[in-house]
Design an enzyme around this catalytic site. Structure first.
Site, PDB file in Angstrom:
ATOM      1  N   HIS A   7       0.861  -1.178   0.000  1.00 17.19           N
ATOM      2  CA  HIS A   7       0.000   0.000   0.000  1.00 17.19           C
ATOM      3  C   HIS A   7       0.900   1.233   0.000  1.00 17.19           C
ATOM      4  CE1 HIS A   7      -3.572  -2.438   1.786  1.00 17.19           C
ATOM      5  NE2 HIS A   7      -3.631  -2.375   0.473  1.00 17.19           N
ATOM      6  N   GLU A  15       1.816   3.952   2.954  1.00 15.38           N
ATOM      7  CA  GLU A  15       2.265   3.467   4.261  1.00 15.38           C
ATOM      8  C   GLU A  15       3.791   3.508   4.332  1.00 15.38           C
ATOM      9  OE1 GLU A  15       0.273  -0.317   4.508  1.00 15.38           O
ATOM     10  OE2 GLU A  15      -1.702   0.603   4.304  1.00 15.38           O
ATOM     11  N   HIS A  43       2.762  -3.397   6.959  1.00 14.87           N
ATOM     12  CA  HIS A  43       1.756  -2.384   6.636  1.00 14.87           C
ATOM     13  C   HIS A  43       1.748  -1.329   7.738  1.00 14.87           C
ATOM     14  CE1 HIS A  43      -0.645  -4.390   3.329  1.00 14.87           C
ATOM     15  NE2 HIS A  43       0.120  -5.384   3.732  1.00 14.87           N
ATOM     16  N   GLU A  68       0.847  -4.462  11.229  1.00 18.17           N
ATOM     17  CA  GLU A  68       0.375  -3.092  11.033  1.00 18.17           C
ATOM     18  C   GLU A  68       1.174  -2.243  12.022  1.00 18.17           C
ATOM     19  OE1 GLU A  68      -1.779  -1.866   8.898  1.00 18.17           O
ATOM     20  OE2 GLU A  68      -2.869  -3.606   8.118  1.00 18.17           O
TER      21      GLU A  68
END
Length: 435
Positions: free
Chosen positions: A192, A195, A316, A391
């Site tokens: 992504h 990020e 992420h 994350e």
């Protein structure tokens, strides 16, 4: 098979030429002056359907969260001319909302000033600032040149705009140990585009594997073969620097909209849940599984490593979660008991250095339904029995701050991540997955 350093010099040259050519094309930077940001929340299935219909209906209405669950907060950016229509739709459906920003651009500028995220590097490669793609690629090439026999450039795939998905294979002390091939650990980051902390952390880990004198990090470097790809979505990352800092997807054109979500595009229960069929949506799954050359070519590269990789990691941001399969269903993996043991050891380790708290669990329940992710594909199709998604920092639930982690936090965020990975590898080994 991994590409050799010599042949990859040519690949790198073409990749950098593509970057230069792309940068030379005049592109006006996207601004969000007078755009408003709202937080909405559906109270029933009917309201959720209204929001699903609205998602991806226009590129002037940007959903910053997926529309998956009744009761979940969803942040939405709305262009000034769309505000009356947007509020009318919410009003007719009695959907509750909260205005979070009257001027998104002003809010973003205030965040940039506060966190002091720097621009392109002008000094030796370090972790005090965020880097542009070609800076990182040049650094990776230099590592291969200065660490022959230890670092090999690898090309994990290609992009729509012709860039290489460049990474390194690290074999410190050779590819075997006691006459047996070393277990493999695969790490991809930046799938992504917005990020930024993810690729920064990936390069930090590369550097530590090559230079650290800390005993448990030296063991991590010497006992495993590492495959690290800091940028799994190079086109998108470049676009975040040149045009739109909040861009998430690839840059493949789909009508009047661009890009598919490369972490909803993998061919494992593709587009079953937690993704959109609208090309304007941030979670657009693409017209078919592996429609994006990025995911298709990267999957082919990983398939070539089948049997060599026992642990798959995907980086992420944001939320401070550690996640494991599955995203398409609440059903748990058959070895979930082992996943839980590794999870417990990993989040305990991430907490020790700075007191940072991670939570998580299986993707579907811990964060939201999300089919077609790389971690699920690696676990479900490649016999990689240990696959995790981090994350990273921050824990903030504010979208506008979540993707703009201050550069001064790159090192601590990466240090605690590496602490966690050390503990993870130790636990995975103790459970016999590296045998």
């Amino acid at each position: 098979k991994p590409t050799t350093t010599m042949s990859l010099n040519k690949c790198l040259l073409f990749a950098l030429l593509a970057i230069v050519a792309s940068a030379s094309v005049s592109a006006e930077r996207v601004r969000y002056d007078n755009y408003r940001m709202y937080k909405v929340n559906s109270e029933n299935a009917k309201q959720l359907e209204v929001l699903k219909d609205l998602e991806g209906s226009s590129d002037s209405i940007m959903f910053l969260d997926g529309v998956h669950l009744v009761g979940a907060d969803i942040q939405i950016i709305v262009a000034p001319h769309k505000v009356p229509d947007f509020l009318e739709i919410l009003g007719k459906s009695e959907i509750k909302y909260e205005l979070q920003s009257r001027d998104v651009q002003k809010s973003l500028d205030e965040i940039d000033e506060k966190v002091a995220i720097k621009g392109r590097a002008t000094t030796a490669y370090n972790w005090a600032q965020y880097y542009e793609l070609d800076d990182t690629y040049a650094w990776l090439q230099s590592l291969a040149q200065t660490n022959p026999g230890v670092v090999t450039l690898i090309e994990g795939g290609k992009t729509y705009q012709g860039r290489s998905i460049l990474g390194v294979k690290i074999t410190k002390g050779g590819e075997t140990i006691n006459g047996k091939a070393k277990p493999g650990i695969f790490l991809e980051a930046g799938i992504h585009a917005r990020e930024w902390i993810a690729p920064a952390a990936a390069t930090f880990i590369i550097n530590q594997l090559l230079t650290s004198e800390v005993e448990n990090i030296k063991e991590l470097a010497e006992n495993y073969t590492w495959y690290v790809l800091p940028h799994a979505n190079p086109d998108g990352y470049v676009y975040t620097h040149t045009t739109n800092r909040l861009w998430r997807k690839t840059r493949t054109p789909y009508g009047s909209c661009f890009g598919a979500d490369p972490n909803r595009n993998w061919g494992f229960h593709w587009n079953e849940v937690g993704a959109s069929s609208s090309a304007c949506s941030d979670t657009y799954a693409g017209p078919s599984a592996f429609s994006e050359i990025e995911t298709l070519s990267l999957s082919k590269f990983i398939e070539g490593l089948k049997g060599k990789v026992q642990l798959y990691l995907s980086l992420h941001a944001y939320s401070q979660y550690l996640l494991y399969p599955y995203g398409h269903t609440s059903d748990l993996p058959d070895n979930v008991a082992d996943f839980e043991k590794v999870f417990d050891a990993s989040i305990a380790a991430v907490n020790k250095r700075y007191g940072t708290t991670y939570t998580g669990g299986n993707i579907y329940d811990a964060i939201y339904p999300a089919a077609g992710a790389s971690v699920d594909w690696a676990y479900g199709t490649q016999d990689v029995r240990m696959a995790f998604c981090y994350e990273l920092r921050p824990s903030s639930t504010s979208y506008l701050t979540g993707f703009k982690l201050p550069a001064e936090q790159i090192v601590p965020a990466s240090e605690e991540l590496l602490d966690s990975i050390v503990a993870m590898a130790t636990e995975v080994k103790s459970l016999g997955y590296f045998d």
